[in-house]
Design an enzyme around this catalytic site. Structure first.
Site, PDB file in Angstrom:
ATOM      1  N   CYS A 161     -44.154  62.620  49.528  1.00  0.00           N
ATOM      2  CA  CYS A 161     -43.630  63.787  50.236  1.00  0.00           C
ATOM      3  C   CYS A 161     -44.692  64.824  50.613  1.00  0.00           C
ATOM      4  CB  CYS A 161     -42.487  64.390  49.411  1.00  0.00           C
ATOM      5  SG  CYS A 161     -41.326  65.343  50.434  1.00  0.00           S
ATOM      6  N   GLU A 169     -38.138  59.693  47.605  1.00  0.00           N
ATOM      7  CA  GLU A 169     -38.544  60.533  46.468  1.00  0.00           C
ATOM      8  C   GLU A 169     -37.298  61.036  45.710  1.00  0.00           C
ATOM      9  OE1 GLU A 169     -39.864  64.459  47.674  1.00  0.00           O
ATOM     10  OE2 GLU A 169     -41.187  64.637  45.938  1.00  0.00           O
ATOM     11  N   LYS A 211     -47.108  62.265  41.416  1.00  0.00           N
ATOM     12  CA  LYS A 211     -47.372  63.070  42.625  1.00  0.00           C
ATOM     13  C   LYS A 211     -48.444  64.123  42.334  1.00  0.00           C
ATOM     14  CE  LYS A 211     -44.642  65.837  45.945  1.00  0.00           C
ATOM     15  NZ  LYS A 211     -43.288  66.400  46.152  1.00  0.00           N
TER      16      LYS A 211
HETATM   17  N1  LIG Z   1     -40.283  67.414  48.090  1.00  0.00           N
HETATM   18  C1  LIG Z   1     -41.282  67.847  48.823  1.00  0.00           C
HETATM   19  O1  LIG Z   1     -42.434  67.558  48.539  1.00  0.00           O
HETATM   20  C2  LIG Z   1     -40.922  68.684  50.006  1.00  0.00           C
HETATM   21  C3  LIG Z   1     -42.084  68.902  50.951  1.00  0.00           C
HETATM   22  C4  LIG Z   1     -41.727  69.814  52.071  1.00  0.00           C
HETATM   23  O2  LIG Z   1     -40.616  70.273  52.181  1.00  0.00           O
HETATM   24  C5  LIG Z   1     -42.756  70.139  53.060  1.00  0.00           C
HETATM   25  O3  LIG Z   1     -43.912  69.750  52.894  1.00  0.00           O
HETATM   26  O4  LIG Z   1     -42.409  70.807  54.050  1.00  0.00           O
END
Ligand SMILES: NC(=O)CCC(=O)C(=O)O
Length: 265
Positions: free
Chosen positions: A147, A41, A112
């Site tokens: 993510c 990502e 996303k």
């Molecule tokens: N970039 C993200 O989506 C980070 C997600 C995260 O840090 C978490 O779910 O814990």
């Protein structure tokens, strides 16, 4: 089928352009070694480098798409090019993943859906995607998520209902929640009886050390391969036909009770 997850180190001492060039050569190096290559990502900026989102935002077919399309066609691989901060024609920003075919065409783009940060960072700077995305490859159907999406099982069920057999999750997951990363990747694989290919970043950006530990999980929930904490290319061979076999031999997905009434309050 062979997949290579390229766990790029995202550090602030490297420019976005230098990282783009370096990543393109890493993709090219996968020629003959992988059928599918996966990047993490927001690897151009770093997922936590919020100030950089606006500065480095690019149109869908911007410099990252161009560099990755060339690399994918040079290597002859399917490329999930991770995500970029996309500037839409109306000016809004999205965290958008690009999937490119071996001829370098844009096969799919996924904005996303679940933005991370509660009332800060990505959650306020980026718009939310609204569409589930699957991509048909010759050997398997990919379901794509990004993510923080990993925490939302209903999204993955939607992908499975749309035919996904291999769930691909680029991420910029922080080291401090590494145990959740591994656990959630295995959970999504077991409950959906699907392969999970989850590719994170290494390095530290905006003061947030990244977890690395990209992971490939099979439809039984077993970890086929896991990276360490530094930049690494994790290559794994897997048999996409195992998804159908697992779903047939242990048909739990057929026992879903859809349309249950809402609980009484
Ligand atoms: N970039 C993200 O989506 C980070 C997600 C995260 O840090 C978490 O779910 O814990």
């Amino acid at each position: 089928m062979r997949a290579s997850l390229i766990q790029i180190a995202v550090n602030e001492d490297e420019s976005v352009e230098a990282r783009r060039r370096r990543t393109a050569s890493l993709v090219r190096e996968q020629a003959g070694a992988a059928d599918l290559v996966v990047l993490p990502e927001l690897w151009t900026t770093g997922a936590f480098a919020f100030e950089a989102f606006d500065v480095e935002a690019e149109p869908l077919e911007g410099p990252t798409y161009e560099a990755m399309a060339k690399a994918a066609s040079d290597a002859g691989v399917w490329l999930h090019a991770g995500s970029v901060p996309e500037r839409a024609p109306d000016g809004h920003l999205y965290n958008t993943s690009l999937v490119l075919s071996p001829s370098g065409d844009l096969a799919a783009a996924y904005r996303k859906i679940h933005r991370f940060g509660f009332d800060k960072g990505e959650a306020v700077l980026m718009g939310a995607g609204e569409e589930l995305v699957t991509v048909r490859l010759p050997e398997t159907t990919l379901g794509v998520a990004t993510c923080y999406d990993l925490r939302f099982p209903e999204l993955f069920r939607g992908l499975v209902d749309a035919g996904a057999e291999t769930l691909v999750v680029p991420a910029g997951w922080p080291e401090r929640r590494r145990s959740h990363w591994t656990l959630l990747a295995q959970a999504r694989a077991v409950e959906n009886q699907a392969f999970v290919l989850a590719c994170g970043t290494a390095g530290t950006h905006a003061g947030v050390p990244q977890a690395g530990h990209s992971i490939v999980v099979d439809p039984w929930g077993e970890v086929l391969a896991q990276a360490g904490g530094d930049e690494e290319v994790l290559t794994v061979e897997f048999d996409p036909a195992r998804v159908a076999r697992t779903r047939e031999q242990f048909p739990a997905l057929k026992d879903r009770m859809l349309g249950l009434p809402a609980p009484r309050r």
